[in-house]
Each structure stands twice: as structure tokens, then as C-alpha cells.
Design an enzyme around this catalytic site. Sequence first.
Site, PDB file in Angstrom:
ATOM      1  N   SER A 240      41.125  42.808  32.617  1.00 42.86           N
ATOM      2  CA  SER A 240      42.048  41.959  33.370  1.00 42.86           C
ATOM      3  C   SER A 240      41.772  40.508  32.989  1.00 42.86           C
ATOM      4  O   SER A 240      40.869  40.223  32.201  1.00 42.86           O
ATOM      5  CB  SER A 240      41.844  42.150  34.867  1.00 42.86           C
ATOM      6  N   LYS A 241      42.542  39.606  33.587  1.00 40.35           N
ATOM      7  CA  LYS A 241      42.422  38.180  33.260  1.00 40.35           C
ATOM      8  C   LYS A 241      41.006  37.658  33.458  1.00 40.35           C
ATOM      9  O   LYS A 241      40.598  36.705  32.822  1.00 40.35           O
ATOM     10  CB  LYS A 241      43.399  37.368  34.115  1.00 40.35           C
ATOM     11  N   ARG A 242      40.261  38.295  34.375  1.00 37.99           N
ATOM     12  CA  ARG A 242      38.878  37.853  34.606  1.00 37.99           C
ATOM     13  C   ARG A 242      38.058  37.914  33.318  1.00 37.99           C
ATOM     14  O   ARG A 242      37.065  37.214  33.176  1.00 37.99           O
ATOM     15  CB  ARG A 242      38.184  38.755  35.637  1.00 37.99           C
TER      16      ARG A 242
END
Length: 475
Positions: A240-242
Site C-alpha cells: 500500500s502507499k505506506r
Amino acid sequence: MRVRFAPSPTGYLHVGGARTALFNWLLARKEGGTFVLRIEDTDQARNRDEHVEAILHGLSWLGLDWDEGPLYQSEGVKRHEQEAFRLLEEGKAYRDFATPESIRAEASARGVHPSSVARERAALVTEKEAASRIAAGKPYALRFRVPPGETSFTDVVHGDMRFANEDVDDLVILRSDGTPVYNLAVVSDDHAHGISHVIRGDDHLSNTPKQVLLYRALGYPEPVFGHVPLILGADGKRLSKRHGATAVGDYESQGILPDAMVNFLALLGWNPGDEREVMSRDELVEAFTPERILKKSSVFDLEKLAWLNGRHLAQRPSSTLLPGVRERLAKRKEVDAARTADDAWMESLVDLLKVRARTVDEIADQAMPYVCDTLAFDEAAVAKHWRKDPARSADYMERTAAALSATEWSAAALEEGLRGLAEEMGVGAGKLIHPLRVALTGQSASPGIFDVLTLLGSARSLARVEEAVRLVRAM
Ligand code: GLU
């Protein structure tokens, strides 16, 4: 063989989607098949034109050219509806006048399966009653009547898959507002588009038994399925964007090469069956077999992407890297535009830098000492090679400059001149090279010093050394 990539334009092209597209593309190119692009645009609330644009752009940037399309799922809505009604006529689907919420509420209150509630309620509505409700304009959905038994299919990645039909809901195939549901639309489209192989993400695995049942109910041959495992971040959680950039476009703007991205994505969950890692597009096409897609999830390793990109950069002719480097340098005001305008000179600069850089961005960063008039000095380099013993550093640089200016300005002659001086002085050549490198580049690391000298030319090199001597004398 006909394969497809069927993104929903509800977001940008994600690396997971790009990998799915790539596996389909590789398969089509390997087998001489057709790669179809279908935009699944039936979710009106979440679709955006800019997402369609970004997906098409991302695929084109990666070089995943499609042979047919883009087709749009919305073009088939009439057909989806006709097929849903055909299933109704054949007794394979039923009308459901209840709302999904009331069915779920009753099912959970009674602790039974929602499908049993939906069927019971539907059974209570006689044909006559149904006709009068329809005449009164009461909305209804069509639900597929899941037959008893078991559903099995062979997945290219996971092998034999078996599902108990009682675990599959009587799925809605046509909503009460008349719009088709994904599982029906996708089966209908894949059949209409003659798709023979469906390679897609593991997240669709739970849909596949429903789709297989629909293929059989509609009397359509099933395609071969292959479900590709998820991509995880370094911490083992779903990417994910993390974990950093997940949109393909972000890698394009960071200066990742499409060939490197393709190479990297191909190795996420697949390997050629040997030790090869750096592979060209043609090599990937030649080596690709879906049977070698791994069952377990793969980890998105940014270090590996950077490394692969570096390998691809080094293999690329500098002339093809030049536009990207120039585009980046043009945005920096310290850069002397006259320098970057010289094609031959810029190419020799890129020749030197591309073997040390991992991205086009890094080439641009490393190019700065050569394309700017004013040097930015790295403090650590200055401390280590000048400030420790300023008097000696200045002396070394002066003597080096004198020796170099007496030789022909070519890498070989300069090297001979400098090594001769070092020998004469009884010091290692490194003792002369380190302070000189800081004088020429402001850094403690650079391409080979003799290449740097020839690239900068004698006037500029000697002026930089002179300026360095002045600075060091003042320390
Ligand atoms: N449109 C679906 C998605 O973007 C993919 C459908 C499919 O590959 O079957 O997740």
C-alpha cells in the site's frame, strides 16, 4: 490464445495491476496470442476519465501494447441484461423483490444462509403475484440460483480448486436498478470477447467459483484461469502507499526505465527457472510460462528495483538517456544551459555517470558538478581531503596542476603525468588524486579522475584547481 487485462478505472495504474497486465502481455507475445484491453467502467460512482487516461498512459509507458481495445464494459450492458433474463427464463435465476438488507437481517437473525432466505421469499411469490408487482412497477433484482454440489476448476497457478456450492451465495446478477453485477458482466464479456485465458490477481479467486457456475449455466466454455498471488510490502503486509509509491506513474517520474520496471514486475512472483535477473523484454517473452508463476506472495523490494534499473541504465545507449537527463537539469537554475546544449559532450558525461547511477534522477544529480559553474562542496569531502592538512593539500594540488598542464590533455597522458609526479614525490597516487577530486567535483566520489579531467577540459580543470588552492590556503 486470447488474453485480456480488465482494469476498473477507479484509481491509477497500480503496480499490482501493471504486473497482471504484464503477465497477460507476456503470455500473448510468447504464444502469438491476442492481448485485449477492456476497461471495466460499470461502477459509475467510482469511475474517472482521468483514471482511464492514467491506465492507458501507464500501459503505453511500460510498452504493453494491446492488440484490441480499449473495449468498455459499459458497451455490453444490453447483452448482460439479456443473459440475466435468459437465466431467469431457463429457471436458473429468480426474481427477488426483497432488499438485500432485509434478506441479510433475516438471515442473521435466524442464523441461516442469506441464499435460503432469498429463495424462500422468492418461492412465496407466485407467478401471478410477481406479474402484478411488476405491473405496479415494484423493483426487483435477479439472483442466480446456485445449484447443489461442488464446483471445481484447474488454476494454472494453484492447481485443482474445489468449492462446495453451498458456500456460494445466490448472487445477484442484475440489480433492481437494472445494472449488471461484476460477476455476470465479466463472464459475459470474456465470452463475447473470446477470451481463452484469464490471468488476474488472487483477490479474484473467491469470484471464480461463481463465474464458473455462470459459464456453465449460460452454456459457455470456460477459459483457463490463473490467479497471481498478492504483492506485499517489505513488512509482509499487502502493498500500500505506506510502503512508498504504488502508482506506476510515480516510477516513471522518478526516472525508472520502462524496461527495468517490466523486468522487475516480471520477477515479482515469477522467475525464468534459472539464475537470470537482468532480462530484456525479448528474453522475458521467450522465457515466460504461466506454470512458473509462484503460489506464494512476492515482496516489493525497492532496492532491487533501483539495482535492476541501474543495470538497465548501464546497458542503454547514452543518447537515449539524454532527453530525460536534460529535462531534469533544465529545471535547475544553477545549471549552465550552454553546457547541457552540447550533444557530444553531454553523451560522454552520461557515459561516465550511467554506470554508477541507479536512476535518471541520480544521473542528473551526479551531473551537477560538470554542468554548473559554481561547485557545491560536500562538507565531509572537504574535511577529509583538505581540512586535515590544508598546507599539504594545497601544495599537492599545485604540483599536480603543474604536472598536468605540462602534458597532453588526454586521459592516458594525464594519468601518466600524475603517476610520474607521485613517483617522483614518493607518495601514492591516491594522495594526489583525493584533494584533486574535491577541487574538480566538490565530492569525494566521482568517475575515474582522468575521465573527469578530460570531460571538464584543461581550462576549466585548471581554474577549479586554482580556486581550490586559494580556498585551502585560507583554511
Ligand atoms: N475489473 C477487475 C479489477 O479491476 C478485474 C476483473 C478481472 O480481471 O476479472 O479488479
